[in-house]
Design a protein around this motif. Structure first.
Motif, PDB file in Angstrom:
ATOM      1  N   VAL A 179       0.832  -1.204   0.000  1.00 39.32           N
ATOM      2  CA  VAL A 179       0.000   0.000   0.000  1.00 39.32           C
ATOM      3  C   VAL A 179       0.870   1.258   0.000  1.00 39.32           C
ATOM      4  N   TRP A 180       0.293   2.333  -0.540  1.00 34.41           N
ATOM      5  CA  TRP A 180       0.857   3.680  -0.463  1.00 34.41           C
ATOM      6  C   TRP A 180      -0.075   4.517   0.408  1.00 34.41           C
ATOM      7  N   ASN A 182      -4.437   9.235   5.525  1.00 34.63           N
ATOM      8  CA  ASN A 182      -4.773   8.469   4.315  1.00 34.63           C
ATOM      9  C   ASN A 182      -5.483   9.358   3.295  1.00 34.63           C
ATOM     10  N   ALA A 210      -6.073   5.209   0.328  1.00 34.66           N
ATOM     11  CA  ALA A 210      -5.479   3.888   0.113  1.00 34.66           C
ATOM     12  C   ALA A 210      -6.275   2.837   0.874  1.00 34.66           C
TER      13      ALA A 210
END
Length: 463
Positions: A401-402, A427, A431
């Motif tokens: 994940v980014w 976030n 994401a």
């Protein structure tokens, strides 16, 4: 001043999550996500007071007292086939800790500083978990209990300077948990060498113990006996080697390697289960033995620009491997064997007026996916729920994940009191984490993406 300095602090927070049911049964795909109404409230709080007292020209005494508490209230209702909402799940959990400690620092000579301390902590918990068997009310007790125990810790360490640019720290740490009666005495060592005015080399070793939540020790698998009352703490040898070099007045780089070898890890005998992989399991009620092990090996590189001219930046990158040995004696990747983590932080501070500060920063993180066990497709289809193949524990991996976080702060500095307002957008790009659930529409286990931007507003008073 002769009476010393007193500091009082406190922090608290509340968080709530809700989930609404889907009234149209023809649109139901997942049992939990579509048929459940959920209300979850999380509360945390901590407060304390510390006293700092100078005793002559070489001795300093710090005493402190603190309390912390966590409270979880979780209620679920489920849509029955006739579309009526029925009680399905209820959780009430409280964990708390009260501590009292003192640390004495004494300068024996310009080359020797000694520090010793002791702390006493009272640990408490209260858990009441009820659920409807096969989603049919009424709720029955699944896990219930309360208890308390005392944890006593003590340490002593000496920082020696045997030669110019060389610092050696030697220490011992001891702890005893009254509930189990187990005592651990652990050595600690640290060495720092200033190789030049631009470079520093570090070496550190420690033996560490980790006690579990009280409810783990007090579980009753058969409703009467408590097989974990004699469970010992997991222990770990931790070795760290690193160096930091100043590249310029505004830039420094660091490299650090580490090895962690864990032993006496609590596991379930003859299974792949290990407490090393557990995040939170309110229903856990298994007998454990100290027969497991674990290993973490990694290297981290850090590039840092400390705050200067209102700008700061930090870049870190880690490569690592994490594995464990369960109760069946087999070595496997652990849940947290993500293999890599990269974090970048850039920020700017601007002075507003004579005293106040406006701050802006952005954080970007790239994280490898956690491990998970493969799906037992046949069993999942038969039971219409996710069933994992635990004989192949953690062979699969979730996607990476980014994550992007944005933060704005405004600090009002008074003569005696400072106030800090902070607005975070966690976030920011939305994401998602990948979770697994059984789809009734597709008659198979599928990935369900969870994640959304979360704004957080906080206010802090400092005095």
């Amino acid at each position: 001043r002769r009476a010393g300095r007193v500091e009082v602090w406190g922090i608290g927070g509340l968080d709530g999550q809700t989930l609404a049911e889907t009234p149209d049964s023809s649109a139901w795909e997942f049992d939990f996500w579509d048929r459940t109404r959920m209300d979850l409230t999380l509360g945390v709080g901590a407060a304390g007071v510390s006293h700092h007292l100078v005793l002559g020209g070489r001795t300093y005494l710090r005493t402190s007292a603190a309390v912390t508490a966590q409270r979880t209230v979780w209620d679920q209702q489920r849509l029955a086939d006739d579309l009526s909402l029925r009680p399905d799940f209820a959780l009430r959990s409280t964990n708390g800790r009260a501590s009292l400690g003192a640390t004495l620092t004494h300068k024996l000579s310009p080359r020797h500083v000694s520090q010793s301390g002791v702390s006493v902590q009272q640990l408490v918990y209260d858990l009441d978990l009820r659920a409807a068997p096969d989603h049919v009310p009424p709720l029955v007790s699944v896990a219930e209990g309360d208890g308390s125990s005392t944890l006593v810790q003590a340490f002593t360490r000496s920082r020696l300077t045997p030669a110019r640019g060389l610092d050696l720290t030697l220490g011992l740490h001891a702890q005893r948990l009254a509930l189990t009666g187990h005592t651990a005495v652990e050595p600690r060592l640290g060495l720092t060498w200033a190789a030049s005015d631009r470079q520093e080399v570090r070496l550190g070793y420690g033996l560490h113990s980790q006690i579990e939540d009280l409810r783990i020790y007090l579980v009753q698998p058969d409703g009467t006996a408590q097989p974990n009352r004699d469970l010992d703490a997991a222990r770990a040898h931790h070795l760290v080697v690193g160096t930091t070099r100043r590249l310029s007045e505004t830039l420094r780089v660091g490299v650090e390697g580490y090895v962690q070898r864990l032993f006496d890890v609590p596991v379930v005998a003859d299974s792949s289960f290990s407490l090393l992989n557990v995040r939170q399991d309110w229903t856990f009620a298994e007998a454990l033995v100290n027969g497991g092990a674990g290993e973490n090996v990694g290297v981290e590189v850090t590039l840092e620009r400390p705050l200067r001219d209102g700008v700061y930046a930090l870049l870190t990158g880690s490569l690592f491997r994490s594995r464990y040995r369960g109760g069946d004696g087999v070595w496997r990747p652990s849940r947290f064997d993500q293999r890599y983590a990269v974090n970048a932080l850039v920020g700017r501070e601007v002075r507003v007026g004579a005293r106040n500060l406006l701050g802006l920063n952005v954080r970007v993180a790239a994280l490898g996916g956690e491990r998970r066990s493969p799906i037992d497709e046949a069993a999942s289809a038969q039971r219409e729920e996710v069933v994992y193949d635990e004989t192949r524990a953690f062979e699969d991996r979730a996607p990476g994940v980014w994550v992007v976080d944005l933060t704005a702060t405004y600090r009002l500095n008074g003569r005696r009191v400072s106030q800090v307002w902070a607005l975070q957008l966690k976030n920011a790009l939305g994401a998602t984490d990948s979770a697994l659930d059984y789809s009734f529409l597709r008659d198979a286990v599928v990935d369900v993406d969870e994640g959304f931007p979360l704004p957080v507003l906080s206010y802090t008073v400092e005095w």
